[in-house]
Design an enzyme around this catalytic site. Structure first.
Site, PDB file in Angstrom:
ATOM      1  N   ASP A   1      -1.403  18.770 -12.130  1.00  0.00           N
ATOM      2  CA  ASP A   1      -0.819  18.375 -13.627  1.00  0.00           C
ATOM      3  C   ASP A   1       0.735  18.726 -13.685  1.00  0.00           C
ATOM      4  O   ASP A   1       0.911  20.061 -13.928  1.00  0.00           O
ATOM      5  CB  ASP A   1      -1.609  19.129 -14.520  1.00  0.00           C
ATOM      6  CG  ASP A   1      -1.182  18.928 -16.076  1.00  0.00           C
ATOM      7  OD1 ASP A   1      -0.542  17.900 -16.123  1.00  0.00           O
ATOM      8  OD2 ASP A   1      -1.849  19.679 -16.912  1.00  0.00           O
TER       9      ASP A   1
ATOM     10  N   ASP B   1      -0.517  10.689 -15.732  1.00  0.00           N
ATOM     11  CA  ASP B   1      -0.747  12.169 -15.866  1.00  0.00           C
ATOM     12  C   ASP B   1      -1.880  12.673 -15.166  1.00  0.00           C
ATOM     13  O   ASP B   1      -3.072  12.385 -15.980  1.00  0.00           O
ATOM     14  CB  ASP B   1      -0.608  12.345 -17.255  1.00  0.00           C
ATOM     15  CG  ASP B   1      -0.496  13.885 -17.537  1.00  0.00           C
ATOM     16  OD1 ASP B   1      -0.652  14.788 -16.953  1.00  0.00           O
ATOM     17  OD2 ASP B   1      -0.285  14.352 -18.811  1.00  0.00           O
TER      18      ASP B   1
ATOM     19  N   ASP C   1       0.903  -1.155  -0.014  1.00  0.00           N
ATOM     20  CA  ASP C   1      -0.109  -0.097   0.018  1.00  0.00           C
ATOM     21  C   ASP C   1       0.903   1.316   0.219  1.00  0.00           C
ATOM     22  O   ASP C   1       1.704   1.248   0.827  1.00  0.00           O
ATOM     23  CB  ASP C   1      -0.778  -0.142   1.277  1.00  0.00           C
ATOM     24  CG  ASP C   1      -1.678   1.152   1.396  1.00  0.00           C
ATOM     25  OD1 ASP C   1      -2.851   0.972   0.564  1.00  0.00           O
ATOM     26  OD2 ASP C   1      -1.660   2.095   2.032  1.00  0.00           O
TER      27      ASP C   1
ATOM     28  N   HIS D   1       5.085  12.982 -16.472  1.00  0.00           N
ATOM     29  CA  HIS D   1       5.896  14.457 -16.800  1.00  0.00           C
ATOM     30  C   HIS D   1       5.899  15.070 -15.597  1.00  0.00           C
ATOM     31  O   HIS D   1       4.828  15.021 -14.753  1.00  0.00           O
ATOM     32  CB  HIS D   1       5.050  14.968 -18.151  1.00  0.00           C
ATOM     33  CG  HIS D   1       3.841  15.625 -17.719  1.00  0.00           C
ATOM     34  ND1 HIS D   1       3.880  17.005 -17.268  1.00  0.00           N
ATOM     35  CD2 HIS D   1       2.587  15.367 -17.882  1.00  0.00           C
ATOM     36  CE1 HIS D   1       2.660  17.426 -17.093  1.00  0.00           C
ATOM     37  NE2 HIS D   1       1.788  16.613 -17.421  1.00  0.00           N
TER      38      HIS D   1
ATOM     39  N   HIS E   1      -4.261  23.651 -15.809  1.00  0.00           N
ATOM     40  CA  HIS E   1      -3.495  24.687 -16.392  1.00  0.00           C
ATOM     41  C   HIS E   1      -3.785  26.102 -15.982  1.00  0.00           C
ATOM     42  O   HIS E   1      -3.599  26.869 -16.890  1.00  0.00           O
ATOM     43  CB  HIS E   1      -3.654  24.684 -18.024  1.00  0.00           C
ATOM     44  CG  HIS E   1      -3.096  23.486 -18.680  1.00  0.00           C
ATOM     45  ND1 HIS E   1      -2.990  23.173 -20.176  1.00  0.00           N
ATOM     46  CD2 HIS E   1      -2.128  22.228 -18.054  1.00  0.00           C
ATOM     47  CE1 HIS E   1      -2.338  22.054 -20.250  1.00  0.00           C
ATOM     48  NE2 HIS E   1      -1.955  21.792 -19.387  1.00  0.00           N
TER      49      HIS E   1
ATOM     50  N   ASP F   1      -4.564   8.561  -3.502  1.00  0.00           N
ATOM     51  CA  ASP F   1      -4.391   7.315  -2.779  1.00  0.00           C
ATOM     52  C   ASP F   1      -4.659   6.174  -3.538  1.00  0.00           C
ATOM     53  O   ASP F   1      -3.982   5.037  -3.653  1.00  0.00           O
ATOM     54  CB  ASP F   1      -5.254   7.036  -1.348  1.00  0.00           C
ATOM     55  CG  ASP F   1      -4.814   6.192  -0.485  1.00  0.00           C
ATOM     56  OD1 ASP F   1      -3.818   5.547  -0.888  1.00  0.00           O
ATOM     57  OD2 ASP F   1      -5.507   5.685   0.416  1.00  0.00           O
TER      58      ASP F   1
ATOM     59  N   GLU G   1       6.556  18.172 -21.247  1.00  0.00           N
ATOM     60  CA  GLU G   1       5.413  17.211 -21.770  1.00  0.00           C
ATOM     61  C   GLU G   1       4.413  18.339 -22.343  1.00  0.00           C
ATOM     62  O   GLU G   1       3.830  18.181 -23.339  1.00  0.00           O
ATOM     63  CB  GLU G   1       4.705  16.382 -20.888  1.00  0.00           C
ATOM     64  CG  GLU G   1       3.442  15.858 -21.401  1.00  0.00           C
ATOM     65  CD  GLU G   1       2.249  16.283 -21.326  1.00  0.00           C
ATOM     66  OE1 GLU G   1       1.237  15.817 -21.498  1.00  0.00           O
ATOM     67  OE2 GLU G   1       2.116  17.667 -20.489  1.00  0.00           O
TER      68      GLU G   1
END
Length: 328
Positions: free
Chosen positions: A148, A211, A54, A136, A298, A313, A182
């Site tokens: 992101d 990603d 885990d 990335h 973004h 998780d 990326e």
């Protein structure tokens, strides 16, 4: 995760897909690395499968806090060509070096700036076929990029550190990667793939990509590029009581595309970007229908407050499960 048009592949790399071999291997592996057990008939050792550990979500969250701090100390982002990106890479490299990985920093140029990929090879286990896992590490310039793609980067990092903690000796070689640029069109991963010979490409049994795995209005998506790899994830999520859907939003839009175009088997999971959650998905997964999976996609608000810990998780554990299963 990028949006819009994508760069042309710089060469037509050819490698035979490992889908059939993977499917056969998965049937034999049954979801984990084989270990000896004294419970076999007549006292002979039998084999059992070792479950993946885990992944501690608190450790993943700590990684995200550290990436946030890196961004704050470097103009608010971790973008290609900016100091925050290289600082992020150096931060991860230090942890991987201390854990016993053999690390390599690969340089490339994009948009007039030097970019970097971080490659970490686990020195124990098989030396033939390779299972490669990546994410990335760069953000866009408008923000720190914690979902992101700090989320995928941290999930992959903690899985790599779990490999070291377990002193794993899998049948296949394990390689982990964090890609640069990326957000400019999968430039870093494309450079890496283009640098490989046909034989080197052929040794990559599967490439797994992560990603955005902590989206605040999370969906639970699985790449459907290869049925054998897809089932590794989908079956695991199903056992957790989570029904997944194919990851259409990632098609051609993240680093797995660089590998897929070269004929490498790919897979991964995803929790959604700028697309909107449907009513049926909200009924199935919770969250808010009609709203983006990540309203801060973004944007400057993609910080540590922009994470669904439950999704983070779950998907971090899925990374470890796939690495243990596919390398056995």
């Amino acid at each position: 995760m990028i949006r819009g048009h994508h760069r042309q592949q710089r060469r037509a790399a050819v490698a035979t897909s490992a889908s059939t071999a993977l499917a056969l291997a998965l049937l034999a592996a049954a979801g984990g690395a084989a270990q000896a057990s004294p419970d076999g008939p007549g006292g002979r050792p039998a084999t059992r499968t070792a479950a993946a550990p885990d992944i501690d979500v608190a450790a993943v969250q700590q990684d995200l806090k550290e990436l946030q701090s890196v961004a704050e100390a470097n103009g608010g982002n971790r973008a290609h060509g900016r100091p925050g990106y290289r600082a992020s890479l150096d931060h991860l490299k230090q942890k991987l070096d201390a854990a016993g990985f053999t690390t390599t920093v690969q340089e490339f140029t994009s948009g007039g700036s030097t970019g970097y990929n971080l490659i970490a090879d686990w020195p124990k286990g098989g030396t033939g076929a390779t299972v490669m896992t990546g994410a990335h590490l760069d953000s866009v310039r408008s923000g720190p990029g914690i979902n992101d793609n700090g989320s995928g980067s941290a999930g992959v990092l903690e899985t790599a550190l779990a490999v070291a903690k377990a002193d794993l000796e899998p049948k296949k070689h394990l390689r982990f990667a964090w890609w640069g640029a990326e957000e400019q069109g999968m430039v870093g991963s494309g450079h890496y793939v283009d640098s490989l010979s046909k034989d080197e490409l052929g040794k990559i049994d599967a490439y797994l990509n992560f990603d955005m795995i902590g989206s605040p209005n999370a969906g639970h998506f699985v790449y459907d590029d290869d049925p054998a790899v897809e089932s590794v994830f989908a079956d695991w999520f199903r056992a957790k009581g989570v029904r997944t859907e194919p990851s259409e939003e990632t098609n051609g839009r993240s680093d797995h595309a660089s590998f897929k175009r070269a004929g490498v088997t790919v897979g991964g999971t995803f929790t959604g970007a700028g697309a909107r959650k449907t009513r049926a998905q909200a009924d199935k997964w919770g969250g808010t229908a009609g709203e983006p999976y990540d309203a801060c996609y973004h944007s400057s608000c993609d910080d540590t407050s922009n994470i669904d810990e439950k999704a983070l998780d779950l998907h971090s554990d899925a990374i470890a499960h796939a690495v243990w299963t596919l390398s056995s």
